[in-house]
Design a protein around this motif. Structure first.
Motif, PDB file in Angstrom:
ATOM      1  N   LYS A 126     -14.208 -22.181   8.923  1.00  9.59           N
ATOM      2  CA  LYS A 126     -14.067 -23.631   8.983  1.00  9.59           C
ATOM      3  C   LYS A 126     -14.970 -24.303   7.957  1.00  9.59           C
ATOM      4  CE  LYS A 126     -12.686 -23.856  13.851  1.00  9.59           C
ATOM      5  NZ  LYS A 126     -12.992 -24.427  15.187  1.00  9.59           N
ATOM      6  N   PRO A 127     -14.478 -25.358   7.286  1.00  9.58           N
ATOM      7  CA  PRO A 127     -15.305 -26.069   6.314  1.00  9.58           C
ATOM      8  C   PRO A 127     -16.541 -26.651   7.003  1.00  9.58           C
ATOM      9  CG  PRO A 127     -13.000 -26.738   6.135  1.00  9.58           C
ATOM     10  CD  PRO A 127     -13.124 -25.918   7.382  1.00  9.58           C
ATOM     11  N   GLY A 128     -17.684 -26.555   6.311  1.00  8.92           N
ATOM     12  CA  GLY A 128     -18.926 -27.029   6.911  1.00  8.92           C
ATOM     13  C   GLY A 128     -19.600 -28.124   6.121  1.00  8.92           C
ATOM     14  N   GLY A 129     -18.831 -28.843   5.320  1.00 13.39           N
ATOM     15  CA  GLY A 129     -19.445 -29.889   4.510  1.00 13.39           C
ATOM     16  C   GLY A 129     -19.872 -29.351   3.157  1.00 13.39           C
ATOM     17  N   SER A 130     -20.330 -30.240   2.326  1.00 15.94           N
ATOM     18  CA  SER A 130     -20.686 -29.865   0.960  1.00 15.94           C
ATOM     19  C   SER A 130     -21.992 -29.067   0.916  1.00 15.94           C
ATOM     20  CB  SER A 130     -20.845 -31.118   0.096  1.00 15.94           C
ATOM     21  OG  SER A 130     -21.420 -30.785  -1.157  1.00 15.94           O
ATOM     22  N   PRO A 131     -21.984 -27.875   0.313  1.00 12.27           N
ATOM     23  CA  PRO A 131     -23.236 -27.124   0.161  1.00 12.27           C
ATOM     24  C   PRO A 131     -24.217 -27.843  -0.756  1.00 12.27           C
ATOM     25  CG  PRO A 131     -21.450 -26.044  -1.033  1.00 12.27           C
ATOM     26  CD  PRO A 131     -20.824 -27.129  -0.215  1.00 12.27           C
ATOM     27  N   LEU A 132     -23.701 -28.611  -1.707  1.00 10.14           N
ATOM     28  CA  LEU A 132     -24.581 -29.356  -2.615  1.00 10.14           C
ATOM     29  C   LEU A 132     -25.365 -30.425  -1.855  1.00 10.14           C
ATOM     30  CD1 LEU A 132     -22.242 -29.797  -5.719  1.00 10.14           C
ATOM     31  CD2 LEU A 132     -24.038 -28.104  -5.358  1.00 10.14           C
ATOM     32  N   THR A 133     -24.728 -31.016  -0.824  1.00 13.89           N
ATOM     33  CA  THR A 133     -25.429 -32.008   0.007  1.00 13.89           C
ATOM     34  C   THR A 133     -26.577 -31.351   0.763  1.00 13.89           C
ATOM     35  OG1 THR A 133     -23.402 -33.308   0.282  1.00 13.89           O
ATOM     36  CG2 THR A 133     -25.166 -33.681   1.882  1.00 13.89           C
ATOM     37  N   ARG A 134     -26.336 -30.157   1.323  1.00 15.29           N
ATOM     38  CA  ARG A 134     -27.387 -29.472   2.070  1.00 15.29           C
ATOM     39  C   ARG A 134     -28.545 -29.070   1.162  1.00 15.29           C
ATOM     40  NH1 ARG A 134     -23.027 -26.874   4.104  1.00 15.29           N
ATOM     41  NH2 ARG A 134     -23.644 -24.785   3.443  1.00 15.29           N
ATOM     42  N   ILE A 135     -28.220 -28.677  -0.059  1.00  9.82           N
ATOM     43  CA  ILE A 135     -29.273 -28.345  -1.027  1.00  9.82           C
ATOM     44  C   ILE A 135     -30.091 -29.588  -1.356  1.00  9.82           C
ATOM     45  CG2 ILE A 135     -29.658 -27.726  -3.454  1.00  9.82           C
ATOM     46  CD1 ILE A 135     -27.353 -25.720  -3.174  1.00  9.82           C
ATOM     47  N   PRO A 198     -31.481 -35.066   8.591  1.00 12.17           N
ATOM     48  CA  PRO A 198     -31.584 -33.848   7.761  1.00 12.17           C
ATOM     49  C   PRO A 198     -32.167 -34.127   6.377  1.00 12.17           C
ATOM     50  CG  PRO A 198     -29.289 -34.545   7.977  1.00 12.17           C
ATOM     51  CD  PRO A 198     -30.082 -35.375   8.940  1.00 12.17           C
ATOM     52  N   TRP A 199     -32.241 -35.401   5.997  1.00  9.26           N
ATOM     53  CA  TRP A 199     -32.883 -35.769   4.728  1.00  9.26           C
ATOM     54  C   TRP A 199     -34.404 -35.808   4.886  1.00  9.26           C
ATOM     55  CZ3 TRP A 199     -30.052 -35.895   0.366  1.00  9.26           C
ATOM     56  CH2 TRP A 199     -28.663 -36.024   0.491  1.00  9.26           C
ATOM     57  N   ARG A 200     -34.866 -35.590   6.135  1.00 15.17           N
ATOM     58  CA  ARG A 200     -36.311 -35.593   6.389  1.00 15.17           C
ATOM     59  C   ARG A 200     -36.782 -34.260   6.990  1.00 15.17           C
ATOM     60  NH1 ARG A 200     -40.387 -38.977   6.381  1.00 15.17           N
ATOM     61  NH2 ARG A 200     -42.170 -38.466   7.703  1.00 15.17           N
ATOM     62  N   LEU A 201     -35.957 -33.665   7.819  1.00 14.77           N
ATOM     63  CA  LEU A 201     -36.309 -32.400   8.461  1.00 14.77           C
ATOM     64  C   LEU A 201     -35.122 -31.448   8.408  1.00 14.77           C
ATOM     65  CD1 LEU A 201     -38.337 -30.738  10.146  1.00 14.77           C
ATOM     66  CD2 LEU A 201     -37.315 -31.765  12.204  1.00 14.77           C
ATOM     67  N   CYS A 202     -35.336 -30.288   7.815  1.00 11.38           N
ATOM     68  CA  CYS A 202     -34.267 -29.284   7.671  1.00 11.38           C
ATOM     69  C   CYS A 202     -34.623 -28.050   8.489  1.00 11.38           C
ATOM     70  CB  CYS A 202     -34.094 -28.890   6.200  1.00 11.38           C
ATOM     71  SG  CYS A 202     -33.691 -30.268   5.108  1.00 11.38           S
ATOM     72  N   SER A 203     -33.609 -27.281   8.839  1.00 10.95           N
ATOM     73  CA  SER A 203     -33.847 -26.035   9.570  1.00 10.95           C
ATOM     74  C   SER A 203     -34.282 -24.938   8.608  1.00 10.95           C
ATOM     75  CB  SER A 203     -32.572 -25.606  10.302  1.00 10.95           C
ATOM     76  OG  SER A 203     -31.567 -25.261   9.364  1.00 10.95           O
ATOM     77  N   VAL A 204     -34.875 -23.884   9.153  1.00 11.03           N
ATOM     78  CA  VAL A 204     -35.275 -22.731   8.334  1.00 11.03           C
ATOM     79  C   VAL A 204     -34.065 -22.161   7.602  1.00 11.03           C
ATOM     80  CG1 VAL A 204     -36.103 -20.345   8.446  1.00 11.03           C
ATOM     81  CG2 VAL A 204     -37.284 -22.133   9.735  1.00 11.03           C
ATOM     82  N   THR A 205     -32.930 -22.068   8.317  1.00  9.34           N
ATOM     83  CA  THR A 205     -31.713 -21.527   7.694  1.00  9.34           C
ATOM     84  C   THR A 205     -31.290 -22.367   6.495  1.00  9.34           C
ATOM     85  OG1 THR A 205     -30.901 -20.492   9.721  1.00  9.34           O
ATOM     86  CG2 THR A 205     -29.257 -21.061   8.066  1.00  9.34           C
ATOM     87  N   GLN A 206     -31.368 -23.697   6.632  1.00 13.41           N
ATOM     88  CA  GLN A 206     -30.977 -24.564   5.529  1.00 13.41           C
ATOM     89  C   GLN A 206     -31.903 -24.367   4.334  1.00 13.41           C
ATOM     90  OE1 GLN A 206     -30.359 -28.616   6.741  1.00 13.41           O
ATOM     91  NE2 GLN A 206     -29.896 -29.332   4.677  1.00 13.41           N
TER      92      GLN A 206
END
Length: 465
Positions: A126-135, A198-206
């Protein structure tokens, strides 16, 4: 349509079948070319990843088969390339361009139909959103917390409590010590609420997703020089072949560009040999399911590619000696050496492809985070484009330097007076230096570990190289 529809086919043609299209006719051709580029950009990075997604990581039998998938995937591509460079070229030359383009258009339509018919059978990620956004989120969060200290106990870093990561169907990644500065993005501070952005706190996986991509970049860069060597098949090898005897019997001459099908045949030969003979043999010594680690496989290909340039350089030395012996310094003089002496250099590149290009496909898929596989596969494919650019830059630099003070240079219009062998030696030296740099990069690289990897795992997901 540009080659068969009245009004789109140029009618103003002069000598030697050179036609002069109108601006509208030229525009249609360029639209076609850019549509091919657009379609390729959609297919190539996704089709290998999508195919590999059909294998269940938790099933040992399927996991083993997935390794072979990349070999046979590349094998099938080269079967298509062989048909294109033989059957379709013959049709285009002797029957007409309308048929030459029409046949692959129909075949592609059948392929699309086949793809959609299989839809109910596929496993879908399933699509999970833009990987560039998560980066970008990790970089922004890290910048915001640049002055925050990272706790010594890494279990205090933020991570989701669910079994999976934020992206449905994606596995969590274990924390790694490399690139520790990025861990700041996962540090929980007093300002972070229960529903922190998520722009302030990210998970270890991210955070580990970004680390994985960064770790891939040096490996990616090492593939650019290899791609520059690979690009010689359509450039310098063809120019070298144009000066050789292209006769194949008393009446037929083989175009020098056609010899690139030897590379395709080489891949078709080497894939079964590698998958059915080399891997089982190496597996019996190493105990690894794939035989070699992915880094070892790519490194072997880098070494093999050096010998292709050596073979091309040796042939050119022989060619230049024949030119001097017979006084064949004219631009149209043909050197009495069969063009089939070029076969070794093409065949060796085909062997190197099976190790490096196929290994690269598998490596970027396997080491990419689950939700970034298509993006990382696309990243690996850009080495081919950048390799072509590097080759062009090298030719430009070599030409500029070697033609100073009125000298003829290494690669003049009349190759019978040049030194093409020097260019091949230059590429061989660059390939050797690239391999030495690759050894350093490979020793630094750590294979990714997902949260469900068993403790002490080595080889494919551990630190063994």
């Amino acid at each position: 349509m540009a080659s068969s529809v009245k009004g789109l086919v140029p009618t103003s043609c002069g000598d030697k079948d050179v036609c002069h299209p109108t601006d509208a006719q030229a525009a249609v051709v360029f639209v076609a070319l850019y549509l091919i580029a657009l379609g390729t950009g959609g297919i190539k990075p996704c089709v290998s990843s999508f195919g590999a997604d059909q294998f269940d990581e938790n099933d040992e039998r399927e996991k083993k088969s997935k390794s072979s998938f990349f070999n046979w995937f590349y094998f099938s591509i080269n079967i298509g390339a062989l048909v294109a460079s033989t059957v379709l070229v013959y049709v285009q030359t002797h029957v007409g361009w309308g048929w030459g383009f029409g046949i692959p258009a129909v075949v592609m339509a059948i392929a699309v139909g086949s793809f959609f018919v299989g839809t109910p059978l596929y496993r879908h990620q399933k699509p999970g959103g833009s990987p560039l956004t998560r980066i970008a989120q990790v970089l922004v969060a890290c910048a915001r917390k640049w002055n925050v200290a990272v706790p010594a106990d890494k279990s205090r870093l933020h991570e989701t409590v669910d079994g999976e990561s934020v992206i449905e169907g994606s596995r969590k990644l274990e924390h790694s010590e490399q690139l520790a500065c990025l861990d700041r993005a996962a540090v929980v501070t007093a300002e972070d609420g229960a529903e922190a952005s998520p722009w302030r706190l990210c998970s270890v996986t991210q955070v580990e997703e970004l680390k994985s991509v960064i770790r891939l970049l040096p490996i990616w860069a090492s593939g650019i020089v290899f791609a520059a060597v690979y690009s010689q098949m359509s450039t310098m090898f063809v120019l070298q072949g144009n000066t050789l005897d292209q006769s194949m019997g008393p009446r037929f001459k083989i175009p020098s560009a056609t010899l690139s099908m030897v590379d395709t045949i080489s891949v078709i030969v080497w894939v079964p040999v590698y998958d059915r003979a080399i891997v089982p043999l190496v597996r019996s010594y190493t105990g690894r399911p794939r035989g070699f680690t992915q880094l070892q496989r790519m490194g072997i290909g880098l070494v093999v590619s050096i010998f292709s340039m050596v073979a091309a350089g040796v042939l050119d030395i022989v060619r230049l000696r024949a030119i001097a012996r017979h006084g064949l310094y004219g631009e149209d003089d043909i050197v009495p050496i069969s063009i089939f002496w070029q076969i070794p250099q093409y065949f060796i590149i085909g062997c190197a492809e099976v190790f490096t290009f196929v290994g690269q496909l598998e490596f970027f898929y396997d080491q990419a985070p689950d939700a970034m596989r298509s993006m990382c596969s696309a990243l690996s494919l850009t080495t081919v484009a950048l390799g072509n650019y590097l080759s062009t830059v090298l030719v430009t630099i070599v030409t500029h330097i070697t033609t100073r003070h009125g000298r003829i240079g290494w690669i003049p219009e009349n190759l019978n007076r040049g030194h093409l062998d020097y260019f091949f030696w230059l590429l061989a030296v660059l390939s050797l230096l690239n391999f030495l740099a690759y050894l350093v990069i490979a020793s630094w690289y750590k294979y990714k570990k997902t949260a469900d990897d068993y403790p002490g795992a080595k080889g494919e997901h551990g630190t063994e190289h």
